[in-house]
Design a protein around this motif. Sequence first.
Motif, PDB file in Angstrom:
ATOM      1  N   LEU A  17       0.864  -1.176   0.000  1.00  0.00           N
ATOM      2  CA  LEU A  17       0.000   0.000   0.000  1.00  0.00           C
ATOM      3  C   LEU A  17       0.901   1.226   0.000  1.00  0.00           C
ATOM      4  CD1 LEU A  17      -2.684   1.568   0.387  1.00  0.00           C
ATOM      5  CD2 LEU A  17      -2.439   1.164   2.853  1.00  0.00           C
ATOM      6  N   ILE A  18       0.682   2.103  -0.973  1.00  0.00           N
ATOM      7  CA  ILE A  18       1.403   3.372  -1.057  1.00  0.00           C
ATOM      8  C   ILE A  18       0.392   4.477  -0.796  1.00  0.00           C
ATOM      9  CG2 ILE A  18       2.758   4.911  -2.538  1.00  0.00           C
ATOM     10  CD1 ILE A  18       3.574   2.449  -4.163  1.00  0.00           C
ATOM     11  N   GLU A  19       0.721   5.382   0.124  1.00  0.00           N
ATOM     12  CA  GLU A  19      -0.224   6.435   0.489  1.00  0.00           C
ATOM     13  C   GLU A  19       0.425   7.810   0.446  1.00  0.00           C
ATOM     14  OE1 GLU A  19      -3.006   5.117   3.957  1.00  0.00           O
ATOM     15  OE2 GLU A  19      -1.076   4.139   4.303  1.00  0.00           O
ATOM     16  N   ASN A  20      -0.274   8.736  -0.162  1.00  0.00           N
ATOM     17  CA  ASN A  20      -0.080  10.162   0.087  1.00  0.00           C
ATOM     18  C   ASN A  20      -1.494  10.710   0.259  1.00  0.00           C
ATOM     19  OD1 ASN A  20      -0.832  10.037  -2.641  1.00  0.00           O
ATOM     20  ND2 ASN A  20       0.484  11.726  -3.237  1.00  0.00           N
ATOM     21  N   ALA A  37      -9.705   1.790  -1.851  1.00  0.00           N
ATOM     22  CA  ALA A  37      -8.581   2.193  -2.696  1.00  0.00           C
ATOM     23  C   ALA A  37      -9.006   3.242  -3.722  1.00  0.00           C
ATOM     24  CB  ALA A  37      -8.018   0.974  -3.414  1.00  0.00           C
ATOM     25  N   ASP A  38      -8.098   4.185  -3.971  1.00  0.00           N
ATOM     26  CA  ASP A  38      -8.260   5.103  -5.095  1.00  0.00           C
ATOM     27  C   ASP A  38      -7.711   4.485  -6.381  1.00  0.00           C
ATOM     28  OD1 ASP A  38      -9.249   7.527  -3.628  1.00  0.00           O
ATOM     29  OD2 ASP A  38      -7.348   7.241  -2.581  1.00  0.00           O
ATOM     30  N   LEU A  39      -6.630   3.735  -6.231  1.00  0.00           N
ATOM     31  CA  LEU A  39      -5.933   3.138  -7.378  1.00  0.00           C
ATOM     32  C   LEU A  39      -5.409   1.770  -6.979  1.00  0.00           C
ATOM     33  CD1 LEU A  39      -4.546   3.313 -10.198  1.00  0.00           C
ATOM     34  CD2 LEU A  39      -2.683   4.564  -9.088  1.00  0.00           C
ATOM     35  N   ILE A  40      -5.575   0.789  -7.862  1.00  0.00           N
ATOM     36  CA  ILE A  40      -5.063  -0.570  -7.634  1.00  0.00           C
ATOM     37  C   ILE A  40      -4.258  -0.981  -8.853  1.00  0.00           C
ATOM     38  CG2 ILE A  40      -5.647  -2.982  -7.158  1.00  0.00           C
ATOM     39  CD1 ILE A  40      -8.362  -1.974  -6.067  1.00  0.00           C
ATOM     40  N   ILE A  98       0.065  11.249 -10.355  1.00  0.00           N
ATOM     41  CA  ILE A  98       0.722   9.944 -10.258  1.00  0.00           C
ATOM     42  C   ILE A  98       1.011   9.408 -11.658  1.00  0.00           C
ATOM     43  CG2 ILE A  98       0.519   7.578  -9.406  1.00  0.00           C
ATOM     44  CD1 ILE A  98      -1.623   8.750  -7.418  1.00  0.00           C
ATOM     45  N   LYS A  99       2.249   9.004 -11.900  1.00  0.00           N
ATOM     46  CA  LYS A  99       2.621   8.354 -13.149  1.00  0.00           C
ATOM     47  C   LYS A  99       2.845   6.870 -12.878  1.00  0.00           C
ATOM     48  CE  LYS A  99       4.965  12.298 -15.307  1.00  0.00           C
ATOM     49  NZ  LYS A  99       6.286  12.797 -15.825  1.00  0.00           N
ATOM     50  N   VAL A 100       2.267   6.028 -13.711  1.00  0.00           N
ATOM     51  CA  VAL A 100       2.449   4.575 -13.602  1.00  0.00           C
ATOM     52  C   VAL A 100       2.974   4.064 -14.935  1.00  0.00           C
ATOM     53  CG1 VAL A 100       1.356   2.344 -13.200  1.00  0.00           C
ATOM     54  CG2 VAL A 100       0.596   4.363 -11.917  1.00  0.00           C
ATOM     55  N   ILE A 124       6.018   3.386 -10.119  1.00  0.00           N
ATOM     56  CA  ILE A 124       5.043   4.386  -9.695  1.00  0.00           C
ATOM     57  C   ILE A 124       5.812   5.636  -9.303  1.00  0.00           C
ATOM     58  CG2 ILE A 124       3.177   4.918  -8.081  1.00  0.00           C
ATOM     59  CD1 ILE A 124       4.231   1.341  -8.289  1.00  0.00           C
ATOM     60  N   GLU A 125       5.542   6.732  -9.987  1.00  0.00           N
ATOM     61  CA  GLU A 125       6.201   7.998  -9.678  1.00  0.00           C
ATOM     62  C   GLU A 125       5.200   8.900  -8.974  1.00  0.00           C
ATOM     63  OE1 GLU A 125       8.619  11.604 -11.935  1.00  0.00           O
ATOM     64  OE2 GLU A 125       8.424   9.632 -12.896  1.00  0.00           O
ATOM     65  N   ILE A 126       5.526   9.242  -7.719  1.00  0.00           N
ATOM     66  CA  ILE A 126       4.593   9.986  -6.882  1.00  0.00           C
ATOM     67  C   ILE A 126       5.382  10.833  -5.894  1.00  0.00           C
ATOM     68  CG2 ILE A 126       4.386   7.947  -5.386  1.00  0.00           C
ATOM     69  CD1 ILE A 126       1.560   8.794  -4.690  1.00  0.00           C
TER      70      ILE A 126
END
Length: 214
Positions: A17-20, A37-40, A98-100, A124-126
């Motif tokens: 899980l990655i969170e900001n 989740a916002d994004l999976i 967010i860039k994926v 994942i660039e965040i």
Amino acid sequence: MRIGNIELTRTGHSGFLIENSKKIYIDPYKLKSWEKADLILITHSHYDHCSIEDLKKIVKDGTIVICSGDCCSKFNHLDEKIDLKVIEPGQEIKIEEIKVKAVPAYNINKKFHDKAEYWNGYIIEIEGKRVYHAGDTDLIPEMQELGKIDVALLPVSGTYTMNAEEAARAAFMIKPKITIPIHYGEVVGSREDAEKFKDICKREGIDCEVLEEK
């Protein structure tokens, strides 16, 4: 673990899980606790990476799901209206800040994850940080082309993926600021594999942390 303004939590097996301001799950499997989740991100369709039981816990109407093409039929079992985006290695999606980017993940000397399947790892660039989730992969030459990586999540279990020694070689090739072992503790692999990976990394001067599941 906090890296800059983002929080990283190991949820078990290959899951993270990655969170900001967003909650981003990667390969959720046998979740012990969860939030919507916002994004999976799903790397491929194997049951321990694309788990419908776990997806039902965390999706909501409007959740964005990024996956490889072979996962699509599984999502018919979800009641929520997700925003499904299919990508393959080399393709990139930007979602707000967010860039994926999907990158290759495959076996070289095993039959479980064929390169022809076009299954994914992800960068994942965040918040100015780049997190690499390798997916189910061996040590592959494309790892030399990832660019700057702040956090590398690398499988260490062997059998279906790299083992600890191979993963340490991958970490040396990628040269992340920190690396974290994944893909152990459930289907295959153990805490000993993770600790072995950490020991090798430390000897090579690579910062490594073994995270507890949450």
